[in-house]
Design an enzyme around this catalytic site. Structure first.
Site, PDB file in Angstrom:
ATOM      1  CB  SER A 143     -12.979   7.941   9.207  1.00  0.00           C
ATOM      2  OG  SER A 143     -12.208   7.025   8.517  1.00  0.00           O
ATOM      3  CG  HIS A 202     -18.271   4.042  11.186  1.00  0.00           C
ATOM      4  ND1 HIS A 202     -19.390   4.588  11.066  1.00  0.00           N
ATOM      5  CD2 HIS A 202     -17.054   4.458  10.649  1.00  0.00           C
ATOM      6  CE1 HIS A 202     -18.922   5.668  10.244  1.00  0.00           C
ATOM      7  NE2 HIS A 202     -17.360   5.497   9.902  1.00  0.00           N
ATOM      8  CG  ASN A 238     -16.336  10.292   9.020  1.00  0.00           C
ATOM      9  OD1 ASN A 238     -17.331  11.378   8.939  1.00  0.00           O
ATOM     10  ND2 ASN A 238     -15.206  10.383   8.639  1.00  0.00           N
ATOM     11  CE1 TYR A 239     -18.490  13.403  15.545  1.00  0.00           C
ATOM     12  CE2 TYR A 239     -17.203  11.969  16.515  1.00  0.00           C
ATOM     13  CZ  TYR A 239     -18.225  12.403  16.495  1.00  0.00           C
ATOM     14  OH  TYR A 239     -18.987  11.724  17.310  1.00  0.00           O
ATOM     15  NE  ARG A 240     -18.926  13.844   6.725  1.00  0.00           N
ATOM     16  CZ  ARG A 240     -19.927  13.228   7.688  1.00  0.00           C
ATOM     17  NH1 ARG A 240     -19.223  12.194   8.551  1.00  0.00           N
ATOM     18  NH2 ARG A 240     -21.223  13.294   7.522  1.00  0.00           N
ATOM     19  NE  ARG A 275      -2.223   5.294   1.302  1.00  0.00           N
ATOM     20  CZ  ARG A 275      -2.145   4.553   2.311  1.00  0.00           C
ATOM     21  NH1 ARG A 275      -3.382   3.958   3.026  1.00  0.00           N
ATOM     22  NH2 ARG A 275      -1.212   3.726   2.649  1.00  0.00           N
ATOM     23  CB  VAL A 276      -8.027   1.472  -3.108  1.00  0.00           C
ATOM     24  CG1 VAL A 276      -8.734   0.141  -2.798  1.00  0.00           C
ATOM     25  CG2 VAL A 276      -8.265   1.991  -4.324  1.00  0.00           C
ATOM     26  CD  GLU A 277      -5.273  -2.108   0.686  1.00  0.00           C
ATOM     27  OE1 GLU A 277      -5.486  -2.113   1.938  1.00  0.00           O
ATOM     28  OE2 GLU A 277      -5.403  -2.835  -0.320  1.00  0.00           O
ATOM     29  CB  SER A 278      -6.884   5.249   3.261  1.00  0.00           C
ATOM     30  OG  SER A 278      -5.578   5.528   3.341  1.00  0.00           O
TER      31      SER A 278
END
Lengths: 360, 360
Positions: free
Chosen positions: B148, B162, B164-166, B320-323
């Protein structure tokens, strides 16, 4: 609508605006009867609590606006809005002033109808909302009024403050007051910790609480630390204050609780003006301003992610979004992996946010 | 965990980190078997999709970071993190660069175990997660991997993007691949509308979609407009792009969908670098910068209030909040009752956000 979100707004029930048409009883709705009573008899000590609470919070709104204008030297913008089903609100906002980055003081007074699922949820905390024969009513007229306030000062040494006092009641079919409760509280969010401010803020609140009930302060301070908690960060939003909800006849009688609410709200001006006047002209560095901006980001995170009233309000069609989001700071910042230097003043704040302290 | 939130993250499933201990089968977990396969055979076209997707998104992450570093002239910070139950991630962030205020490119690869309630919710969209005898399994090993990306440029004329591929799959008890699907998309959020950029962004995406299936583009553009919608504001977050989820065997076979995912992701660099290079050095006024900041505030509102992945992630202990919050802009602003002048360029943007447009 959930019971909790209905009772723990920091924005005075803005979402209740979304509920439709009030029920009609004796051909007049609760809102219409209250309008009539105000017109014919005015609001006195024998008026229903609805009218007394509304009158009180509107007076306090004027007082607070006046006091903050005096500190800042800038006038608030005042927006009065009506709700077509009954009630309305007054939103006062001061933006980009001399002392305050943003200060919002809002009053809302809402009449509406609770649908059965909302009543069912409320019955968990308020048994007497259930009828004598054990039935859950199909719908109930309700009244909700509250004052809410947020002040974000410019100077990073001056703390943000938030306050909210609210009253909720449902009407019985004969129009008399049914289930009712008060909620509220006030909490302080500094960027830099001055023990003097934290102690004064808590001491003043404790004094008001103790005057009414010695159990209030310890209970409400704990509730505040638990509620204003950014759990994804593992830290509190601020350094405490008081928070309470569901103060009803199981706690004390209506007059006594209203007296407590009045004293609590009235204690705001002397406490906060004293704190902000001490801090508003302190020197600060650009780095300290940056730290304030990062803390503002955390404030936004709490309000948008965790605050039940804000998120519910934003998800309710028809709510007055600008009144709800008046709580947002004028500016905020997010820095990836930003961590204060060990041993710094910034680190000391974070330590206290991670381990809430008893200040008095 | 809900099925939707499990499948529509904009941050590559960070919340899945919170799920405990993987199931052990044949004494080796899925993560361990994949580790072994990578070590012994490397990753080839005959490897399981898990390994091929992981390899592909990690390659693309390096390519994208390289391309954005070239535009900006500043290096990304790279943080590699491990997940003790298996998998981990790489978070690349460029902050306060020459061109970009903040650019984050994250990959996460997660192995874990789905509990029964999560499986039940997923079964609504993925019938084949149910066993042949009609039973819902008590738990299932799963794999989730995604890339992402969010880029917030400094120049208010350059749009935020923005992407995102998942890929998600569950393992059968014998270790073979069970239920699987791909999701993803890419969307553009300008502060000022340049039709040229909007058309190029959509045309390039349409070209990729059309190559694989003529139905994709119209369907995925509509899905994008519906998903990235700030419903409390009555406006879209941006001006569109594509968004899709649940691309499984009912849509096409795994190879074909993977080929579509690869083409989509690979189309990002040429499209976005072309747009940003046109805008990054354009002159702008302080008022235009202010407008950008207000739009950043709306971006924050969407991500914290409505984005299912972000809010679920933040409510999951151990994420992991920062991510997750790498998606936040460096700076944002909220102005009370801020409305663009009628007929202004700002007003034109808002009009398009309120009435999504077909750009191609």
């Amino acid at each position: 609508m959930t019971s909790c979100s209905a009772r723990t707004a920091n924005q005075c029930f803005p979402w209740l605006q979304a509920i439709d048409e009030p029920l009609k009883m004796d051909s007049l709705s609760l809102a219409e009867r209250d309008q009539q009573a105000k017109r014919e008899q005015g609001v006195t000590e024998t008026s229903p609590m609805r009218l007394r609470m509304e009158k009180f919070i509107k007076e306090q709104q004027r007082e607070i606006v006046k006091a903050l204008e005096k500190v800042d030297g800038t006038k608030f913008r005042v927006d009065e809005w009506q709700r077509k089903e009954g009630g309305g609100g007054i939103t006062c906002c001061l933006q980009d002033g001399k002392v305050f980055e943003k200060a919002g003081v809002g009053v809302s007074v809402v009449y509406g109808t609770l649908p059965k699922p909302a009543i069912m949820k409320m019955s968990a905390n308020h048994k007497n909302i259930i009828e004598e024969d054990g039935q859950i009513p199909e719908s109930l007229e309700f009244f909700a009024a509250g004052l809410s306030l947020i002040v974000h000062p410019k100077n990073p040494m001056a703390p943000t403050v938030h306050l909210n006092y609210r009253y909720f009641e449902t009407a019985k079919p004969d129009g008399t007051s049914g289930t009712w409760w008060f909620g509220g509280g006030s909490d302080l969010t500094p960027n830099y910790l001055f023990d003097e401010d934290a102690v004064q803020f808590h001491r003043d609140l404790k004094e008001v609480c103790d005057k009414h009930n010695k159990d209030y302060f310890p209970k409400f301070k704990k509730w505040c630390d638990e509620y204003f908690y950014n759990k994804h960060r593992g830290e509190s939003r601020g350094i405490g204050g008081i928070f309470f909800d569901d103060l009803d006849e199981t706690v004390s009688d209506k007059e006594n609780i209203f007296a407590f609410i009045q004293d609590s709200l009235k204690s705001f001006i002397p406490t906060y003006t004293s704190i902000v006047n001490r801090r508003k002209d302190m020197p600060f560095t650009p780095e300290e301003k940056d730290w304030q901006q990062v803390r503002r980001g955390r404030y936004v995170e709490f309000n948008l992610v965790h605050d039940r009233g804000t998120s519910f309000g934003l998800n309710t069609p028809g709510a007055r979004v600008e009144s709800i989001l008046m709580s947002m700071p004028l500016t905020a910042s997010w820095k990836y992996m930003h961590e204060p230097e060990p041993g710094s003043r910034e680190a000391r704040l974070v330590e206290v946010l991670q381990n809430p302290k008893e200040w008095v």
